[in-house]
Design a protein around this motif. Structure first.
Motif, mmCIF file in Angstrom:
data_model
loop_
_atom_site.group_PDB
_atom_site.id
_atom_site.type_symbol
_atom_site.label_atom_id
_atom_site.label_comp_id
_atom_site.label_asym_id
_atom_site.label_seq_id
_atom_site.Cartn_x
_atom_site.Cartn_y
_atom_site.Cartn_z
ATOM 1 N N ASN A 15 1.622 9.253 -9.727
ATOM 2 C CA ASN A 15 1.527 10.153 -8.588
ATOM 3 C C ASN A 15 0.285 9.778 -7.768
ATOM 4 O O ASN A 15 -0.836 9.954 -8.233
ATOM 5 N N PRO A 16 0.465 9.264 -6.541
ATOM 6 C CA PRO A 16 -0.686 8.807 -5.757
ATOM 7 C C PRO A 16 -1.727 9.890 -5.483
ATOM 8 O O PRO A 16 -2.913 9.596 -5.426
ATOM 9 N N THR A 17 -1.266 11.162 -5.349
ATOM 10 C CA THR A 17 -2.236 12.233 -5.092
ATOM 11 C C THR A 17 -3.157 12.401 -6.292
ATOM 12 O O THR A 17 -4.378 12.543 -6.147
ATOM 13 N N PRO A 91 4.922 3.098 -8.856
ATOM 14 C CA PRO A 91 4.587 3.217 -7.431
ATOM 15 C C PRO A 91 3.220 2.634 -7.060
ATOM 16 O O PRO A 91 2.997 2.246 -5.913
ATOM 17 N N LEU A 92 2.302 2.584 -8.045
ATOM 18 C CA LEU A 92 0.975 2.061 -7.708
ATOM 19 C C LEU A 92 0.834 0.575 -7.994
ATOM 20 O O LEU A 92 -0.160 -0.030 -7.613
ATOM 21 N N ASP A 94 2.574 -2.105 -6.872
ATOM 22 C CA ASP A 94 2.561 -2.992 -5.692
ATOM 23 C C ASP A 94 1.328 -2.743 -4.833
ATOM 24 O O ASP A 94 0.786 -3.669 -4.223
ATOM 25 N N VAL A 95 0.843 -1.480 -4.838
ATOM 26 C CA VAL A 95 -0.412 -1.177 -4.132
ATOM 27 C C VAL A 95 -1.552 -1.958 -4.789
ATOM 28 O O VAL A 95 -2.408 -2.522 -4.112
ATOM 29 N N TRP A 233 -3.423 5.483 1.706
ATOM 30 C CA TRP A 233 -3.612 6.218 2.966
ATOM 31 C C TRP A 233 -2.842 5.537 4.104
ATOM 32 O O TRP A 233 -2.243 6.196 4.942
ATOM 33 N N ARG A 235 -0.106 3.784 3.951
ATOM 34 C CA ARG A 235 1.330 4.069 3.815
ATOM 35 C C ARG A 235 1.647 5.513 4.189
ATOM 36 O O ARG A 235 2.704 5.799 4.744
ATOM 37 N N ARG A 236 0.725 6.417 3.902
ATOM 38 C CA ARG A 236 0.937 7.817 4.290
ATOM 39 C C ARG A 236 0.919 7.961 5.812
ATOM 40 O O ARG A 236 1.738 8.698 6.369
ATOM 41 N N ARG B 32 -8.530 4.826 8.110
ATOM 42 C CA ARG B 32 -7.305 5.450 7.621
ATOM 43 C C ARG B 32 -7.487 6.960 7.478
ATOM 44 O O ARG B 32 -6.604 7.734 7.814
ATOM 45 N N LEU B 36 -5.369 9.949 9.343
ATOM 46 C CA LEU B 36 -4.720 11.053 8.632
ATOM 47 C C LEU B 36 -5.194 12.402 9.162
ATOM 48 O O LEU B 36 -4.400 13.325 9.334
ATOM 49 N N ARG B 46 2.448 16.044 5.491
ATOM 50 C CA ARG B 46 3.393 15.440 4.545
ATOM 51 C C ARG B 46 4.297 16.520 3.962
ATOM 52 O O ARG B 46 3.835 17.635 3.698
ATOM 53 N N GLY B 54 2.225 14.339 -4.650
ATOM 54 C CA GLY B 54 2.258 13.277 -3.649
ATOM 55 C C GLY B 54 3.347 12.281 -3.900
ATOM 56 O O GLY B 54 3.856 12.154 -4.993
ATOM 57 N N GLU B 55 3.755 11.609 -2.856
ATOM 58 C CA GLU B 55 4.637 10.461 -2.997
ATOM 59 C C GLU B 55 4.066 9.372 -2.108
ATOM 60 O O GLU B 55 3.264 9.642 -1.210
ATOM 61 N N LEU B 56 4.464 8.128 -2.386
ATOM 62 C CA LEU B 56 3.759 7.015 -1.769
ATOM 63 C C LEU B 56 4.048 6.849 -0.295
ATOM 64 O O LEU B 56 3.178 6.509 0.482
ATOM 65 N N ALA B 57 5.257 7.062 0.134
ATOM 66 C CA ALA B 57 5.558 6.800 1.546
ATOM 67 C C ALA B 57 6.402 7.916 2.136
ATOM 68 O O ALA B 57 6.863 8.771 1.427
#
Lengths: 252, 57
Positions: A15-17, A91-92, A94-95, A233, A235-236, B32, B36, B46, B54-57
């Protein structure tokens, strides 16, 4: 029970958060530790004795060798991340390998530049196309290729999968770099620290070298975490802009 | 050229590369976060932010 707890913790990191919060707490400590290690390493690098043969130029070793180790470690971290991308679709992952590529290129550039500056007074030449130098130069080109590939593709998840395959294929270069000084007759000296029979280097040089190696390693992890946060950030921002454009077109 | 020149240049080049690397990442992060914050200020949030996940994209 313990295993399921470990898996849950690992899954939480996906979870990126959660990752952003955790890395935000860790980063100040990592940064401070890196600064302290560099202060100690640089102090030792300039206060220890010179070598009886190489004289004062042995001090170049304290930046050259850690940078060379980091250039290979960074690629190994990228290879593990590439497995994470292809096998677990983490999910992390590839980042992680996207963020690490410029760092690897920078450490490889330091290793090449300082090696050249050490080679000139000791070998009498800036550069020779021997196995060690050439394989490290190939590693530098591979980093540049991966950076270019990530920038050339618009879809980050597709770029990550293509990069991951390329990273794993390119990993063959890491053992070639490591064992090049044993497999071929090179101008570069063989390993004197990481050996099965223990280091052959005098403690006078080994201690500052290890302190600087830890400093470079912590620098890498600090910068890697920072770069990963930036990529999340980025990507967000892209996702939110896309969402805003969709909302605007729906209103029209 | 003296040995001191090669040593000084080695440390200077290493410091320069590390400084450029650190500066680039630092400035990228600031840019960045600013983007945001601007999106947030214009009311674009979001989808997952309300749930706290959270999700990545």
């Amino acid at each position: 029970m313990t295993q399921s707890l470990a898996i849950t913790k690992f899954s939480d990191l996906a979870n990126p958060t959660y990752f952003l919060n955790l890395s935000g707490r860790i980063l100040p400590w990592l940064g401070c530790l890196t600064a302290v290690l560099f202060a100690a390493g640089l102090y030792l690098s300039f206060t220890t004795e010179g070598d009886y043969q190489q004289g004062e130029t042995v001090r170049i070793m304290y930046v050259h060798v850690p940078a060379a180790w980091l250039s290979m470690m960074c690629y190994s971290v990228m290879a593990l991340s590439a497995i994470g991308t292809l096998v677990w679709r983490h999910p992390l992952a590839d980042v992680s390998h996207k963020a690490a590529a410029p760092l690897g290129a920078a450490f490889t550039l330091i290793a090449l530049a300082t090696g050249s500056l050490w080679g000139k007074p000791m070998w009498g030449t800036w550069w020779v196309w021997d196995a060690r130098l050439t394989s490290v130069f190939v590693l530098f080109l591979m980093y540049l290729g991966l950076i270019a590939l990530n920038r050339a593709m618009d879809d980050p998840s597709k770029a990550a999968r293509v990069s991951a395959v390329l990273i794993l294929v390119g990993f063959v270069n890491i053992p070639i770099i490591k064992f090049s000084v044993e497999w071929w007759n090179t101008l570069h000296q063989p390993a004197s620290v990481v050996r099965l029979d223990g280091p052959t280097i005098d403690p006078e040089f080994l201690i500052p070298l290890l302190v600087m190696a830890f400093a470079f390693t912590f620098l890498f992890f600090t910068l890697h975490l920072m770069a990963m946060r930036n990529e999340i950030w980025r990507r967000r921002v892209t996702a939110q802009r896309r969402m805003a454009a969709r909302m605007a077109s729906r209103e029209n | 050229m003296s040995h001191g020149f090669y040593i000084a240049l080695s440390y200077a080049i290493s410091a320069l590369i590390v400084a450029v690397m650190l500066g680039r990442i630092w400035l990228d992060g600031r840019a960045r976060q600013r983007e945001l914050a601007e999106l947030e200020a214009s009311g674009i949030r979001r989808r997952s932010s309300a749930a706290g996940k959270g999700e990545l994209a």
